[in-house]
Design a protein around this motif. Structure first.
Motif, mmCIF file in Angstrom:
data_model
loop_
_atom_site.group_PDB
_atom_site.id
_atom_site.type_symbol
_atom_site.label_atom_id
_atom_site.label_comp_id
_atom_site.label_asym_id
_atom_site.label_seq_id
_atom_site.Cartn_x
_atom_site.Cartn_y
_atom_site.Cartn_z
ATOM 1 N N UNK A 153 0.818 -1.213 0.000
ATOM 2 C CA UNK A 153 0.000 0.000 0.000
ATOM 3 C C UNK A 153 0.849 1.258 0.000
ATOM 4 N N UNK A 154 1.947 1.256 0.765
ATOM 5 C CA UNK A 154 2.847 2.424 0.800
ATOM 6 C C UNK A 154 3.495 2.651 -0.559
ATOM 7 N N UNK A 155 4.002 1.568 -1.159
ATOM 8 C CA UNK A 155 4.693 1.709 -2.448
ATOM 9 C C UNK A 155 3.735 2.191 -3.526
ATOM 10 N N UNK A 156 2.532 1.586 -3.573
ATOM 11 C CA UNK A 156 1.567 1.965 -4.608
ATOM 12 C C UNK A 156 1.094 3.402 -4.417
ATOM 13 N N UNK A 157 0.915 3.814 -3.166
ATOM 14 C CA UNK A 157 0.387 5.150 -2.890
ATOM 15 C C UNK A 157 1.441 6.243 -3.065
ATOM 16 N N UNK A 158 2.679 5.978 -2.652
ATOM 17 C CA UNK A 158 3.677 7.041 -2.614
ATOM 18 C C UNK A 158 4.843 6.846 -3.579
ATOM 19 N N UNK A 159 5.018 5.637 -4.110
ATOM 20 C CA UNK A 159 6.118 5.380 -5.035
ATOM 21 C C UNK A 159 5.564 4.790 -6.326
ATOM 22 N N UNK A 189 -10.820 -2.079 -2.178
ATOM 23 C CA UNK A 189 -10.489 -0.917 -2.996
ATOM 24 C C UNK A 189 -11.573 -0.584 -4.020
ATOM 25 N N UNK A 190 -12.132 -1.612 -4.678
ATOM 26 C CA UNK A 190 -13.155 -1.377 -5.699
ATOM 27 C C UNK A 190 -14.551 -1.329 -5.083
ATOM 28 N N UNK A 191 -14.842 -2.275 -4.160
ATOM 29 C CA UNK A 191 -16.178 -2.340 -3.587
ATOM 30 C C UNK A 191 -16.431 -1.327 -2.492
ATOM 31 N N UNK A 192 -15.420 -1.085 -1.642
ATOM 32 C CA UNK A 192 -15.591 -0.165 -0.514
ATOM 33 C C UNK A 192 -14.919 1.181 -0.724
ATOM 34 N N UNK A 193 -14.121 1.310 -1.774
ATOM 35 C CA UNK A 193 -13.504 2.588 -2.089
ATOM 36 C C UNK A 193 -12.320 2.957 -1.224
ATOM 37 N N UNK A 194 -11.676 1.979 -0.571
ATOM 38 C CA UNK A 194 -10.515 2.253 0.267
ATOM 39 C C UNK A 194 -9.298 2.535 -0.619
ATOM 40 N N UNK A 195 -8.349 3.282 -0.087
ATOM 41 C CA UNK A 195 -7.074 3.461 -0.773
ATOM 42 C C UNK A 195 -6.253 2.181 -0.649
ATOM 43 N N UNK A 196 -5.224 2.068 -1.485
ATOM 44 C CA UNK A 196 -4.361 0.892 -1.411
ATOM 45 C C UNK A 196 -3.681 0.809 -0.051
ATOM 46 N N UNK A 197 -3.298 1.967 0.504
ATOM 47 C CA UNK A 197 -2.636 1.984 1.809
ATOM 48 C C UNK A 197 -3.567 1.495 2.911
ATOM 49 N N UNK A 198 -4.820 1.947 2.899
ATOM 50 C CA UNK A 198 -5.774 1.523 3.918
ATOM 51 C C UNK A 198 -6.118 0.045 3.761
ATOM 52 N N UNK A 199 -6.282 -0.391 2.518
ATOM 53 C CA UNK A 199 -6.554 -1.803 2.259
ATOM 54 C C UNK A 199 -5.430 -2.683 2.796
ATOM 55 N N UNK A 200 -4.181 -2.285 2.536
ATOM 56 C CA UNK A 200 -3.045 -3.052 3.020
ATOM 57 C C UNK A 200 -2.978 -3.098 4.524
ATOM 58 N N UNK A 201 -3.344 -2.004 5.184
ATOM 59 C CA UNK A 201 -3.317 -1.948 6.640
ATOM 60 C C UNK A 201 -4.327 -2.907 7.255
ATOM 61 N N UNK A 202 -5.481 -3.079 6.593
ATOM 62 C CA UNK A 202 -6.512 -3.964 7.124
ATOM 63 C C UNK A 202 -6.194 -5.427 6.824
ATOM 64 N N UNK A 203 -5.788 -5.731 5.589
ATOM 65 C CA UNK A 203 -5.553 -7.127 5.210
ATOM 66 C C UNK A 203 -4.340 -7.734 5.908
ATOM 67 N N UNK A 204 -3.483 -6.892 6.491
ATOM 68 C CA UNK A 204 -2.356 -7.415 7.259
ATOM 69 C C UNK A 204 -2.834 -8.220 8.458
ATOM 70 N N UNK A 205 -4.104 -8.051 8.823
ATOM 71 C CA UNK A 205 -4.648 -8.728 10.000
ATOM 72 C C UNK A 205 -4.573 -10.242 9.881
#
Length: 510
Positions: free
Chosen positions: A189-195, A323-339
């Motif tokens: 999520x960090x790489x996709x969002x910022x790099x 990301x597509x269904x709930x509209x989350x950013x890649x960074x937020x999606x990555x933070x949740x799926x790490x669970x």
């Protein structure tokens, strides 16, 4: 125990360093049953092997998070990016059967280092990809390397560890492999969002160099004295069958390609029939069907394969859903799926104790239902769900599903002697990766059919829910096979007292 073949015994033609593997004499005395004692530093061997597997797990979880962004760059629909995941797993399914024979012939250390090199080269090619087609080819090259890393690494460990330490060893083997998924989603999520998303592949280069050095320095080059002839016809038939089936299933999810998908599936089935006829008449077939005569191995393959459909679908469906269904950013999606990875890591300290208390059979039955049901709850995620609730559900999913696969991966080899271990690991790993691939295909197909049924041109949250429920319903049928495990299955591994007493009673009665 399986009937031994007329093959030479395995030799360790490298130094046994600092107790990393048992002494050659200990191996020779217990050739059929495995070493009586584990090496003093067998955990270190597990961690070295896992350092290479670390790359694979980071790569897979990072890529899943980046799929929507990559789809925009390649000008394709997000669901069409499933082929980038499938091509990698396809290479695993095709080349894993050859891994055992290659390790027997050239030595486990040689094959392992070659695998790491191929994986790194594939990662470099992925980072340079400018189209979906080039990405698919590069991921396939990665998969060729990954195909040899997974079973050969497991083979080294199985030949070095006594049965009573097997659960502990498998847990150590999975520690860095579980840290990879923990780092993967937020890193992706960090790489996709910022790099640039291409850096998700470049990070494999230093990790690959470290793994290459560690394997060369510490892993013994275990191989067979008389490896036998390579089963070339079997390799071609199995590869043709698995390849056509996987791509046929994957193409079903693409509009306008149902005819080609049907042709590929038909070719795959025909090739599979020819392979079965070939394997029945050949000693040393590349996928040894005689292994299925052992009931514990057979049930672990079948039940584990069905359960892995959900495990394969999850890294494809979950990031797209968020990301597509709930509209989350890649960074937020990555933070949740790490669970899910956090839950997996937390489980490792409980596996041995749970298996000792309940035994393999009861644990697999009840935990399997809980683990599969947990992923079914993901289909209920919606805008009204707070982030912490989604995170908590995924932690529990990762916890219970990780236990399930630790149990399957351990009990599978309970009745396999050391002479058949290389073929058993290749066989088991082939079906493991095949079903992970099929899980992606089933998820993509279910998502596509849900979109058609709901009249949607792009996937909605409701479509993702249907896809989750389809794959979990399929995996839930593994309970039928879990019920067929013997009550004392794996008792020597788990140390389950009740099972041991039952076994003693049966022996006394006999």
């Amino acid at each position: 125990m399986l009937r031994p073949r007329r093959r030479g015994i395995a030799s360790v033609n490298a130094e046994v360093r600092d107790g990393i593997v048992p002494a050659a004499g200990a191996l020779a005395k217990t050739r059929d049953e495995g070493p009586a004692e584990s090496g003093a530093n067998y955990r270190f061997v597990a961690l070295i092997i896992a350092s290479a597997l670390f790359m694979e797990f980071v790569d897979a979880t990072v890529l899943a998070t980046a799929l929507p962004t990559m789809a925009r760059d390649f000008s394709v629909r997000p669901q069409e990016m499933s082929v980038a995941l499938t091509s990698y797993l396809l290479a695993l399914a095709i080349f894993i059967p050859a891994s055992g024979s290659l390790a027997d012939r050239f030595g486990s250390r040689t094959v392992f280092r070659t695998a790491i090199l191929l994986f790194v080269l594939g990662s470099l090619a992925c980072g340079q990809s400018r189209s979906l087609e080039m990405m698919v080819a590069s991921r396939f090259l990665q998969g060729v390397g990954g195909a040899m890393m997974i079973p050969v690494g497991r083979l080294v460990l199985l030949r070095s560890v006594a049965k009573r330490d097997m659960v502990n060893a498998m847990s150590w083997l999975l520690v860095p492999a579980l840290i990879g998924p923990i780092l993967g989603p937020p890193l992706g999520g960090f790489i996709v969002t910022y790099l640039d998303w291409r850096w998700i592949f470049y990070i494999n280069l230093p990790m690959g160099a470290l793994g290459f050095w560690l394997v060369g320095r510490y892993i013994a080059n275990i191989r067979e004295d008389e490896p036998g002839r390579f089963d070339t016809p079997g390799f071609i038939l199995s590869g043709l069958s698995l390849g056509c089936l996987l791509f046929g299933f994957e193409m079903v999810s693409r509009p306008g390609e149902s005819v080609m998908a049907g042709v590929l599936v038909a070719i795959g089935l025909i090739a599979g029939i020819f392979y079965v006829r070939h394997a029945r008449n050949r000693e040393g077939a590349i996928l040894d069907l005689e292994l299925l005569r052992d009931p514990t191995f057979r049930l672990s393959v079948i039940a584990g394969s069905i359960t892995r459909i959900t495990q394969g679908a999850q890294p494809f469906l979950l990031p797209l859903m968020m990301q597509v269904g709930l509209g989350f950013t890649a960074a937020k999606s990555g933070t949740i799926t790490v669970a899910t990875a956090i839950g997996s890591l937390a489980m490792k300290s409980f596996a041995q104790r749970v298996l000792r208390r309940f035994g393999f059979r009861r644990a697999l039955i009840w935990n399997g239902v809980i683990a599969t049901g947990g992923y079914a709850i993901c289909g209920l995620f919606g805008p009204a769900w707070p982030t912490w609730a989604m995170f908590a559900v995924l932690v529990l999913c990762g916890f219970f599903m990780s236990f399930q696969f630790t149990a399957y991966n351990t009990i599978a080899y309970d009745g396999v002697d050391k002479q058949h271990m290389s073929r058993a690991t290749a066989f088991y790993s082939t079906f493991q990766q095949l079903m992970l691939s099929l899980g992606i295909c089933v998820a993509a197909m279910a998502l596509h059919l849900a979109m058609i049924a709901n009249g949607n041109s792009a996937p909605t949250l409701r479509d993702f829910s249907v896809a989750f429920w389809v794959v979990t319903a399929i995996s839930l049928t593994a309970t039928i096979w879990n019920l067929r495990f013997s009550r004392d299955a794996g008792s020597e591994i788990s140390g389950h007292v009740e099972c041991e007493e039952t076994s003693e009673e049966r022996r006394s009665a006999a």
